[in-house]
Design a protein around this motif. Structure first.
Motif, mmCIF file in Angstrom:
data_model
loop_
_atom_site.group_PDB
_atom_site.id
_atom_site.type_symbol
_atom_site.label_atom_id
_atom_site.label_comp_id
_atom_site.label_asym_id
_atom_site.label_seq_id
_atom_site.Cartn_x
_atom_site.Cartn_y
_atom_site.Cartn_z
ATOM 1 N N GLY A 16 -28.421 36.119 -14.651
ATOM 2 C CA GLY A 16 -27.222 36.940 -14.489
ATOM 3 C C GLY A 16 -25.930 36.166 -14.682
ATOM 4 N N LEU A 293 -34.697 49.962 -8.213
ATOM 5 C CA LEU A 293 -33.576 49.708 -9.126
ATOM 6 C C LEU A 293 -33.170 50.947 -9.923
ATOM 7 C CD1 LEU A 293 -34.403 46.213 -10.717
ATOM 8 C CD2 LEU A 293 -32.777 46.761 -8.907
ATOM 9 N N LEU A 333 -38.904 30.565 -15.416
ATOM 10 C CA LEU A 333 -38.162 29.305 -15.297
ATOM 11 C C LEU A 333 -36.672 29.622 -15.337
ATOM 12 C CD1 LEU A 333 -40.056 27.049 -17.864
ATOM 13 C CD2 LEU A 333 -40.075 26.800 -15.379
ATOM 14 N N SER A 335 -34.379 27.910 -16.775
ATOM 15 C CA SER A 335 -33.831 27.678 -18.118
ATOM 16 C C SER A 335 -34.109 28.873 -19.030
ATOM 17 C CB SER A 335 -34.460 26.419 -18.717
ATOM 18 O OG SER A 335 -35.868 26.497 -18.603
HETATM 19 C C1 LIG Z 1 -40.299 27.395 -5.031
HETATM 20 C C2 LIG Z 1 -39.823 27.572 -6.444
HETATM 21 C C3 LIG Z 1 -39.313 26.475 -7.143
HETATM 22 C C4 LIG Z 1 -38.870 26.641 -8.448
HETATM 23 N N1 LIG Z 1 -38.425 25.544 -9.127
HETATM 24 C C5 LIG Z 1 -38.014 25.666 -10.407
HETATM 25 C C6 LIG Z 1 -37.545 24.537 -11.142
HETATM 26 O O1 LIG Z 1 -37.535 23.423 -10.625
HETATM 27 N N2 LIG Z 1 -37.115 24.711 -12.415
HETATM 28 C C7 LIG Z 1 -37.129 25.952 -13.011
HETATM 29 O O2 LIG Z 1 -36.724 26.073 -14.175
HETATM 30 N N3 LIG Z 1 -37.581 27.041 -12.353
HETATM 31 C C8 LIG Z 1 -38.011 26.933 -11.069
HETATM 32 N N4 LIG Z 1 -38.444 28.038 -10.386
HETATM 33 C C9 LIG Z 1 -38.346 29.358 -11.042
HETATM 34 C C10 LIG Z 1 -36.888 29.855 -10.965
HETATM 35 O O3 LIG Z 1 -36.458 29.847 -9.616
HETATM 36 C C11 LIG Z 1 -36.762 31.267 -11.521
HETATM 37 O O4 LIG Z 1 -37.339 31.303 -12.806
HETATM 38 C C12 LIG Z 1 -35.293 31.673 -11.601
HETATM 39 O O5 LIG Z 1 -34.732 31.750 -10.322
HETATM 40 C C13 LIG Z 1 -35.157 33.047 -12.282
HETATM 41 O O6 LIG Z 1 -33.813 33.369 -12.374
HETATM 42 P P1 LIG Z 1 -33.361 34.907 -12.426
HETATM 43 O O7 LIG Z 1 -31.941 34.907 -12.890
HETATM 44 O O8 LIG Z 1 -34.341 35.705 -13.159
HETATM 45 O O9 LIG Z 1 -33.396 35.451 -10.929
HETATM 46 P P2 LIG Z 1 -33.202 34.873 -9.481
HETATM 47 O O10 LIG Z 1 -32.804 33.451 -9.460
HETATM 48 O O11 LIG Z 1 -34.434 35.285 -8.780
HETATM 49 O O12 LIG Z 1 -31.962 35.713 -8.939
HETATM 50 C C14 LIG Z 1 -31.960 37.133 -8.894
HETATM 51 C C15 LIG Z 1 -30.954 37.578 -7.854
HETATM 52 O O13 LIG Z 1 -30.812 38.999 -7.925
HETATM 53 C C16 LIG Z 1 -30.759 39.517 -6.605
HETATM 54 N N5 LIG Z 1 -31.118 40.933 -6.615
HETATM 55 C C17 LIG Z 1 -32.355 41.482 -6.646
HETATM 56 N N6 LIG Z 1 -32.268 42.819 -6.653
HETATM 57 C C18 LIG Z 1 -30.948 43.117 -6.623
HETATM 58 C C19 LIG Z 1 -30.232 44.328 -6.620
HETATM 59 N N7 LIG Z 1 -30.847 45.507 -6.646
HETATM 60 N N8 LIG Z 1 -28.885 44.273 -6.577
HETATM 61 C C20 LIG Z 1 -28.241 43.089 -6.534
HETATM 62 N N9 LIG Z 1 -28.873 41.912 -6.541
HETATM 63 C C21 LIG Z 1 -30.209 41.931 -6.592
HETATM 64 C C22 LIG Z 1 -31.772 38.630 -5.877
HETATM 65 O O14 LIG Z 1 -31.628 38.712 -4.471
HETATM 66 C C23 LIG Z 1 -31.384 37.273 -6.430
HETATM 67 O O15 LIG Z 1 -30.306 36.726 -5.714
HETATM 68 C C24 LIG Z 1 -38.915 27.909 -9.080
HETATM 69 C C25 LIG Z 1 -39.428 29.014 -8.375
HETATM 70 C C26 LIG Z 1 -39.879 28.847 -7.076
HETATM 71 C C27 LIG Z 1 -40.443 30.043 -6.345
#
Ligand SMILES: Cc1cc2nc3c(=O)[nH]c(=O)nc-3n(C[C@H](O)[C@H](O)[C@H](O)COP(=O)(O)OP(=O)(O)OC[C@H]3O[C@@H](n4cnc5c(N)ncnc54)[C@H](O)[C@@H]3O)c2cc1C
Length: 482
Positions: A16, A293, A333, A335
């Protein structure tokens, strides 16, 4: 569409907020809706906290070699490894403050770029309208020409494994720990389970790792998994192979997890037993977050596993709705989330965009040593390739730092010598994989890698040496005696 494209982004993780920065840079009117601080799960619960905690675990690791390196306590006597212990509350306070600072930095950056940040829970009421329940109370209605869904994922739980943040945890509650778990059961031996099992073993917990397969890290290079298993066992962790958790019981001072034999990852009949612990951590995968959603009101297709299918430029089946990150269920991930988010905005705003090259995505597991990989895996690809596997025992820098565990492996296409992929198992592998990633992404040859200067002495010298071996050149100083 009006002159200025109105973009609403649901979710403030890397999918995002990186999208928001690109869209604002291209003159769009951007609102980001997130129910918690910007940075999302990645910054507040997952990547940043876990890697910050692992740095503290590494410090415990350095203590083990301090005596051999000539470092003593102030009386020039004791091995400081014997007296070092971890203060879990101090570790977690540091982790939390790093995560909050990082989230604040991102918020400042995003707001400086002119993006509106609305804290609250958003949902689509139709293709162009997002309703928000604001965290501060009340609601808001946002009109959008383009919507990006980047709501991430949540930890998977089992019927019996609901976390209580006291004895039973997923990665989400873990940072509320104030004391080191004396006997920790980690269920799941994928990347997250392996990272936490290693960290807690180095902190001094007695760790029991429940692995549904014969080897930990399913899907990774088996030679890499073998190095990690040796390292686990050296740190005193016990691996329960080919076992799946099927039940759990809590008591006032502990937990016990019932495990059953597993075959090809499924529960097999007979042979159940209990594994006793003081705490249990479930690392059994992440589920895309699409509940509530309003995707059906907008006509967005959702798969049975909750993921939103997208194409190479992050388009859903609805022309003006895009999705990025874990919610798409594809290579979870940070990235990847960030790149999918940027791609979505470039495409929506009429910029040139190339679909993601999945073969060029690098990933790392932050165990000790780290396991980083990129590109094609010879076991899963029909492309004819040569592989050279160079252990680090011969690397002079690795010997100085006592980091000789691990290896470099590079795969190159037969004939052309194009670099197709590789694995690095080493301290700092998360950085060392970069030259191989550049080579895969830019379709460089092993000859080009072999002719690139590396520092002497350095861990990256082993990358150059591996490329030279692939060219059939004589082995140098980095190559251990057979
Ligand atoms: C323990 C752990 C360690 C990790 N370590 C790594 C790493 O070292 N390197 C790496 O590349 N990846 C790592 N990952 C994976 C990485 O965290 C995810 O791939 C990444 O966070 C995905 O990003 P995203 O933008 O999809 O969503 P997210 O980071 O999950 O963020 C989504 C956000 O949207 C919010 N949200 C949800 N629904 C709504 C709604 N209806 N309205 C408003 N907000 C909402 C959520 O609460 C959250 O804050 C790890 C995962 C875990 C579980």
């Amino acid at each position: 569409m009006p002159d200025t494209t109105r973009i609403v982004i649901l979710g403030g993780g890397p999918g995002g907020y990186e999208a928001a920065l690109v869209a604002a840079d291209h003159g769009a009117d951007v609102t980001i809706v997130c129910n918690e601080g910007l940075g999302g799960n990645s910054v507040l619960w997952d990547c940043v906290p876990s890697k910050a905690m692992i740095v503290s675990a590494e410090a415990m690791g350095w203590m083990q070699s301090a005596y051999r390196l000539g470092v003593r306590d102030t009386q020039d006597q004791d091995d400081i490894a014997g007296t070092a212990s971890v203060n879990m509350a101090a570790v977690m306070d540091r982790v939390q403050s790093l995560a909050e600072n990082q989230s604040r930095d991102i918020t400042q950056k995003v707001e400086k770029a002119g993006v509106r940040y609305v804290q609250g829970i958003g949902r689509l009421s139709d293709r162009e309208t997002v309703e928000v329940d604001r965290a501060e109370g009340g609601s808001a209605t946002l009109q959008a020409d383009v919507v990006l869904v980047a709501t991430g994922s949540k930890p998977r739980t089992l019927k019996f494994s609901e976390p209580d943040a006291e004895r039973v945890f997923t990665s989400r509650e873990l940072f509320s720990l104030r004391e080191l778990p004396p006997r920790l059961i980690v269920v799941g031996s994928g990347a997250t389970g392996a990272e936490y099992a290693h960290a807690f073993a180095r902190f001094g917990s007695e760790v029991h790792l429940i692995s549904s397969r014969e080897q930990v890290l399913p899907g990774e290079d088996p030679d890499a998994a073998a190095v990690i298993e040796d390292s686990f066992e050296r740190w005193g962790a016990m691996i329960h192979r080919r076992k799946r958790a099927v039940d759990m019981e809590r008591s006032a001072d502990g937990v016990r997890v019932k495990v059953a034999p597993s075959r090809a990852g499924e529960v097999a009949p007979g042979g159940e037993e209990w594994v006793e612990g003081t705490h249990v951590l479930y690392c059994i995968g992440q589920v895309p977050y699409t509940d509530g959603l309003g995707l059906d009101s907008a006509g967005v297709e959702v798969q049975d596993n909750g993921a939103i299918p997208v194409d190479g430029v992050s388009r859903t089946n609805v022309r003006t709705i895009y999705a990025a990150g874990d919610v798409t269920g594809h290579m979870m991930l940070a990235s990847v989330a960030a790149m999918q988010g940027r791609n979505a905005m470039w495409h929506a705003l009429g910029q040139a965009v190339s679909p993601i090259r999945w073969d060029a995505v690098a990933a790392c597991i932050f165990t000790s040593p780290e396991v980083a990989s990129v590109g094609l895996d010879p076991q899963e690809s029909d492309v004819p390739m040569h592989t050279v596997h160079l252990p680090l025992q011969g690397n002079p820098r690795a010997k100085m730092a006592e980091h000789t565990e691990g290896f470099v492996k590079i795969h190159a296409m037969q004939g052309s010598g194009t670099v197709l992929g590789g694995t690095v198992v080493s301290a700092g592998a998360s950085d060392l994989i970069m030259p191989i990633t550049v080579a895969v992404n830019s379709r460089l040859t092993v000859q080009q890698l072999a002719q690139t200067f590396s520092i002497y002495p350095s861990m990256s010298g082993s990358l150059q040496e591996t490329a030279r071996l692939l060219l059939g050149e004589p082995a140098g100083e980095y190559n251990p005696e057979p």
